[in-house]
Design an enzyme around this catalytic site. Sequence first.
Site, short mmCIF file in Angstrom:
data_model
loop_
_atom_site.label_atom_id
_atom_site.label_comp_id
_atom_site.label_asym_id
_atom_site.label_seq_id
_atom_site.Cartn_x
_atom_site.Cartn_y
_atom_site.Cartn_z
N ASP A 162 0.80 -1.24 0.00
CA ASP A 162 0.00 0.00 0.00
C ASP A 162 0.82 1.29 0.00
OD1 ASP A 162 -1.98 -1.89 0.20
OD2 ASP A 162 -2.59 -1.36 2.23
N MET A 184 -1.59 -2.41 10.65
CA MET A 184 -2.77 -2.85 9.91
C MET A 184 -2.36 -3.76 8.76
SD MET A 184 -4.79 0.80 10.17
CE MET A 184 -6.27 0.28 9.33
N CYS A 185 -2.23 -3.20 7.55
CA CYS A 185 -1.99 -4.04 6.37
C CYS A 185 -0.63 -4.72 6.38
CB CYS A 185 -2.18 -3.21 5.11
SG CYS A 185 -3.88 -2.58 4.93
N VAL A 186 0.40 -4.03 6.87
CA VAL A 186 1.73 -4.65 6.91
C VAL A 186 1.72 -5.84 7.85
CG1 VAL A 186 4.14 -4.31 7.58
CG2 VAL A 186 2.96 -2.55 6.25
N THR A 221 -0.57 -8.82 6.62
CA THR A 221 0.03 -9.56 5.52
C THR A 221 1.19 -10.42 6.02
OG1 THR A 221 -0.64 -7.87 3.93
CG2 THR A 221 1.16 -9.33 3.27
#
Length: 199
Positions: free
Chosen positions: A15, A120-122, A125
């Site tokens: 992202d 969050m996304c890091v 994943t």
Amino acid sequence: MTDAARPSQALLVVDIQKAGVTGDRAVPGAAGLLERTAELIARARRNGALVVHLQNDGAPGSGDEPHTPGWALHLPVRPGPTEFVIRKTRDDGFAETSLGSVLSAAGVDAVAVCGVMSEMCVQATARTALAQGYRVVLPHDTHATQDIPAAPGISEAVPAAVVSRVAAWAISGDAEVTTASADVVFAAPRRLPQGSVSS
């Protein structure tokens, strides 16, 4: 050989979109983050590793709503057999995307993860990569997030650097959290992904 010096065959760039790294909404220290991430991408390319740019499709009205200026990837992509974009709609880059099948098809067993947002996304994943049996390297200087605002009666504001550190610490028992992206080593995967890559 130290853990950091063991090569990763893929770099997951999470992202790095204009909404999160430019303007008033940029993560603190965005310029340095972008410089180090660009160098990490260049090194992965030079060594033949897969470079996967994850691109979040945000909700309507969000900064990363698809096809708005903030949704665009900030760092240049060089499309080819070892570099591509995978779009996602959830924090976890593996959720309802082709990421897992792409890594498996290439024979990847180790990934480096960078990007935004750390907690969050890091982290989401990286956690799924670990759960699927990948060795995960998380260079601390190439993931970032925003400050957490104060919550009256709960806590004062939490600086972004602390949030990132805690996010990495939460998975440090399983992932290899390096202090610098310069420590990360790349190698080519055993095979190239077959066919086109889609989200």
